[in-house]
Design a protein around this motif. Structure first.
Motif, PDB file in Angstrom:
ATOM      1  N   MET A  23      -3.013   7.913  -5.371  1.00 12.75           N
ATOM      2  CA  MET A  23      -3.520   7.799  -3.997  1.00 12.75           C
ATOM      3  C   MET A  23      -4.078   6.404  -3.736  1.00 12.75           C
ATOM      4  SD  MET A  23      -5.148  11.550  -3.060  1.00 12.75           S
ATOM      5  CE  MET A  23      -6.097  11.759  -4.580  1.00 12.75           C
ATOM      6  N   ALA A  24      -4.735   5.807  -4.738  1.00 11.35           N
ATOM      7  CA  ALA A  24      -5.233   4.439  -4.576  1.00 11.35           C
ATOM      8  C   ALA A  24      -4.074   3.468  -4.398  1.00 11.35           C
ATOM      9  CB  ALA A  24      -6.077   4.050  -5.784  1.00 11.35           C
ATOM     10  N   LYS A  25      -3.028   3.666  -5.190  1.00 13.17           N
ATOM     11  CA  LYS A  25      -1.846   2.805  -5.104  1.00 13.17           C
ATOM     12  C   LYS A  25      -1.222   2.864  -3.716  1.00 13.17           C
ATOM     13  CE  LYS A  25       2.562   1.994  -7.500  1.00 13.17           C
ATOM     14  NZ  LYS A  25       3.458   2.495  -8.583  1.00 13.17           N
ATOM     15  N   GLU A  26      -1.316   4.029  -3.079  1.00 12.03           N
ATOM     16  CA  GLU A  26      -0.738   4.215  -1.749  1.00 12.03           C
ATOM     17  C   GLU A  26      -1.699   3.816  -0.629  1.00 12.03           C
ATOM     18  OE1 GLU A  26       0.501   8.274  -1.690  1.00 12.03           O
ATOM     19  OE2 GLU A  26       2.176   7.940  -3.086  1.00 12.03           O
ATOM     20  N   GLY A  27      -2.891   3.299  -0.993  1.00 13.44           N
ATOM     21  CA  GLY A  27      -3.794   2.749   0.018  1.00 13.44           C
ATOM     22  C   GLY A  27      -4.811   3.714   0.576  1.00 13.44           C
ATOM     23  N   ALA A  28      -5.128   4.779  -0.142  1.00 16.33           N
ATOM     24  CA  ALA A  28      -6.142   5.725   0.330  1.00 16.33           C
ATOM     25  C   ALA A  28      -7.520   5.071   0.321  1.00 16.33           C
ATOM     26  CB  ALA A  28      -6.150   6.974  -0.550  1.00 16.33           C
ATOM     27  N   ALA A  29      -8.447   5.659   1.095  1.00 15.00           N
ATOM     28  CA  ALA A  29      -9.855   5.250   1.092  1.00 15.00           C
ATOM     29  C   ALA A  29     -10.651   6.294   0.304  1.00 15.00           C
ATOM     30  CB  ALA A  29     -10.373   5.153   2.516  1.00 15.00           C
TER      31      ALA A  29
ATOM     32  N   LEU B 136     -10.877   0.272  -7.317  1.00 17.41           N
ATOM     33  CA  LEU B 136     -12.170   0.156  -6.659  1.00 17.41           C
ATOM     34  C   LEU B 136     -12.895  -1.115  -7.085  1.00 17.41           C
ATOM     35  CD1 LEU B 136     -11.434   3.159  -6.168  1.00 17.41           C
ATOM     36  CD2 LEU B 136     -13.871   3.696  -6.421  1.00 17.41           C
ATOM     37  N   ARG B 137     -12.890  -1.387  -8.385  1.00 15.58           N
ATOM     38  CA  ARG B 137     -13.645  -2.534  -8.900  1.00 15.58           C
ATOM     39  C   ARG B 137     -13.087  -3.868  -8.437  1.00 15.58           C
ATOM     40  NH1 ARG B 137     -14.338  -0.101 -15.042  1.00 15.58           N
ATOM     41  NH2 ARG B 137     -16.240   1.120 -14.636  1.00 15.58           N
ATOM     42  N   SER B 138     -11.824  -3.885  -8.049  1.00 12.41           N
ATOM     43  CA  SER B 138     -11.220  -5.122  -7.548  1.00 12.41           C
ATOM     44  C   SER B 138     -11.077  -5.115  -6.025  1.00 12.41           C
ATOM     45  CB  SER B 138      -9.846  -5.346  -8.197  1.00 12.41           C
ATOM     46  OG  SER B 138      -8.969  -4.270  -7.893  1.00 12.41           O
ATOM     47  N   ASN B 139     -11.663  -4.096  -5.370  1.00  7.18           N
ATOM     48  CA  ASN B 139     -11.633  -3.985  -3.906  1.00  7.18           C
ATOM     49  C   ASN B 139     -10.217  -3.965  -3.342  1.00  7.18           C
ATOM     50  OD1 ASN B 139     -14.387  -3.794  -3.611  1.00  7.18           O
ATOM     51  ND2 ASN B 139     -14.692  -5.941  -3.080  1.00  7.18           N
ATOM     52  N   GLN B 140      -9.284  -3.404  -4.095  1.00 10.77           N
ATOM     53  CA  GLN B 140      -7.938  -3.282  -3.549  1.00 10.77           C
ATOM     54  C   GLN B 140      -7.880  -2.237  -2.448  1.00 10.77           C
ATOM     55  OE1 GLN B 140      -4.510  -3.448  -6.279  1.00 10.77           O
ATOM     56  NE2 GLN B 140      -5.950  -3.833  -7.940  1.00 10.77           N
ATOM     57  N   VAL B 141      -8.810  -1.280  -2.484  1.00 16.15           N
ATOM     58  CA  VAL B 141      -8.901  -0.246  -1.452  1.00 16.15           C
ATOM     59  C   VAL B 141     -10.307  -0.264  -0.871  1.00 16.15           C
ATOM     60  CG1 VAL B 141      -7.166   1.226  -2.537  1.00 16.15           C
ATOM     61  CG2 VAL B 141      -9.579   1.508  -3.149  1.00 16.15           C
TER      62      VAL B 141
ATOM     63  N   SER C  86     -10.577  -5.121   1.783  1.00 17.12           N
ATOM     64  CA  SER C  86      -9.593  -4.524   0.893  1.00 17.12           C
ATOM     65  C   SER C  86      -8.322  -5.370   0.891  1.00 17.12           C
ATOM     66  CB  SER C  86      -9.259  -3.107   1.355  1.00 17.12           C
ATOM     67  OG  SER C  86      -8.514  -3.148   2.567  1.00 17.12           O
ATOM     68  N   LYS C  87      -7.390  -5.007   0.027  1.00 20.20           N
ATOM     69  CA  LYS C  87      -6.117  -5.717  -0.048  1.00 20.20           C
ATOM     70  C   LYS C  87      -5.397  -5.688   1.291  1.00 20.20           C
ATOM     71  CE  LYS C  87      -1.870  -5.869  -2.836  1.00 20.20           C
ATOM     72  NZ  LYS C  87      -1.126  -5.220  -3.946  1.00 20.20           N
ATOM     73  N   ALA C  88      -5.599  -4.609   2.050  1.00 22.90           N
ATOM     74  CA  ALA C  88      -4.958  -4.477   3.362  1.00 22.90           C
ATOM     75  C   ALA C  88      -5.715  -5.210   4.459  1.00 22.90           C
ATOM     76  CB  ALA C  88      -4.831  -2.995   3.722  1.00 22.90           C
ATOM     77  N   GLY C  89      -6.858  -5.836   4.108  1.00 21.37           N
ATOM     78  CA  GLY C  89      -7.626  -6.594   5.097  1.00 21.37           C
ATOM     79  C   GLY C  89      -8.688  -5.793   5.822  1.00 21.37           C
ATOM     80  N   THR C  90      -8.971  -4.588   5.363  1.00 24.76           N
ATOM     81  CA  THR C  90      -9.978  -3.748   6.002  1.00 24.76           C
ATOM     82  C   THR C  90     -11.369  -4.124   5.513  1.00 24.76           C
ATOM     83  OG1 THR C  90      -8.421  -1.902   6.144  1.00 24.76           O
ATOM     84  CG2 THR C  90     -10.759  -1.371   6.363  1.00 24.76           C
TER      85      THR C  90
END
Length: 409
Positions: free
Chosen positions: A91-97, A135-140, A236-240
């Motif tokens: 779910m993290a890989k797919e961009g979940a919060a 989470l630790r790298s703020n990808q999501v 986040s990686k998506a810019g959120t």
């Protein structure tokens, strides 16, 4: 006069819209004790209102956890259902919060064999390592908030009956998260601006070291050469843009793994894995804890430090003034989310890659070369006080005062 339900609704709204900042068509995962079910339902409704396409609940139960620790075969404690870990990572890989409701019970496992607790903790941390990297790298975008349970409120207000203490703890949460303000979002925007100003000031200084001096503490912490001070929000990686902790009063960065020397004494109790550690002192040499003593929870502290090699090194240093809302409440919360925002603190264990320049895109080897510490744990503990003095040291050895009497100069 506003009702409790009104403030609870604002708290849920703040969590979903500001802290987590749920995006349209995003999956939201809520990790929670079952004691928080009513609040979870409110959060779920708010998430769908914000455009979430699905809300997944990952339930946990303290009593079941305690029963497993006490009675399950030890071999079971060395196993973890990988479908759970893999599902989270997917779910993290797919961009979940991800939203975690943190309501610790610091007495839950105090009578359990700490060797069994350590085995289970290491098994769980190892299995979830891939997920936690996101989470630790703020990808999501992710968030941690708290909810008053009977057990937690009993630690904070032991003199009150259950109903009174839960109400009292809710009042504190609403105040300290700025939910009691007429416009909480505006209040948070103002607060973020103040923290960001401190972040920018520290980043401009480029200190080589920090020197902490207080009762029982005389500690030098070398900062990673490419360190970045961070405050309040991240992207986040998506810019959120999101705020991972509500409440938050800190600015923090990455220590150099081998650059901490001296002695530090805790100033607030630490609730760790269902047990309490209090009155503890750590001595560092070239980054590593070489001696550790505790007035309460010595065995728990030892097991934590022995989790892996990185558990004896620092992953974070954070500055929080003594004159802050949580400190000024005069309460000990026995909850790191709150107590760490009442006091300067440091964290044993894993570093955050986003606290050095370019860290989120570095390889493991590059991170290590830049002072990063890798560990299965990341445990914040409080070291600040009203008499804390902190100096920043430049490359040429000159000093600049940052904190005096526990507050910014």
């Amino acid at each position: 006069m506003e009702t409790f339900e009104h403030y609870l609704d604002k708290y849920a709204e703040l969590a979903i819209r500001v802290g987590l900042n749920v995006q349209k068509d995003q999956t939201v995962v809520i990790m929670t004790p079952i004691a928080c079910a009513d609040f979870v339902r409110k959060l779920t409704k708010k998430a769908y209102d914000a455009g979430a396409k699905d809300v997944v609940i990952d339930w946990d139960d303290d009593e079941v956890k305690a029963l497993r620790m006490k009675h399950a075969p030890e071999s079971t404690l060395r196993e973890y259902p990988m479908w759970r870990a893999n599902g989270m990572e997917e779910m993290a890989k797919e961009g979940a919060a991800f939203l975690q409701i943190y309501a610790p019970n610091s007495d839950l496992l105090k009578d359990v064999d700490q060797e069994r607790v350590a085995i289970s903790s290491k098994t769980t941390a190892t299995a979830r390592e891939g997920f936690l990297k996101y989470l630790r790298s703020n990808q999501v975008n992710w968030l941690m908030v708290s909810y008053p349970t009977a057990e937690w409120s009993a630690k904070v207000f032991p003199e009150l009956n259950e109903q009174e203490r839960i109400i009292k703890l809710w009042e504190q949460i609403f105040k300290l998260t700025r939910v009691d303000k007429t416009d909480p979002v505006a209040a948070w925007n103002e607060h973020i601006a103040l923290l960001t100003a401190k972040q920018d000031m520290l980043n401009a200084k480029r200190f080589k070291q920090l020197h902490f001096k207080g009762a029982g503490t005389d500690l030098y912490i070398e900062l990673a050469a490419k360190h970045l001070w961070v405050a309040a929000g991240s992207k986040s990686k998506a810019g959120t843009f999101f705020i991972p902790n509500i409440p938050t009063e800190e600015v923090f960065t990455m220590p150099a793994r081998s650059g901490t020397n001296g002695t530090v004494r805790s100033t607030l109790p630490l609730s760790y894995q269902g047990s309490l550690i209090d009155g503890f002192t750590l001595t560092f040499e070239n980054g590593r804890v070489i001696e550790a003593t505790a007035e309460v929870g010595q065995e728990v502290l030892n097991k934590m430090l022995d989790m892996d090699e990185g558990a004896r090194y620092l992953g974070e240093v954070a500055l929080v003034p003594d004159d802050s809302p949580i400190s000024n409440s005069g309460l000990i919360y026995y909850n790191t989310l709150f107590d760490e925002n009442a006091s300067c603190h440091i964290a044993l264990g894993n570093s955050y890659p986003f606290t050095i320049e370019g860290g989120t895109t570095m390889s493991a080897e590059e991170l290590a070369a830049n002072g990063y510490n890798k560990s299965l744990i990341h445990v914040d503990f409080m070291i600040g006080s009203a008499d804390m003095e902190i100096d920043g040291l430049y490359e040429d050895g000159t000093h600049e005062p940052l904190f005096r009497k526990g507050n910014w100069v």
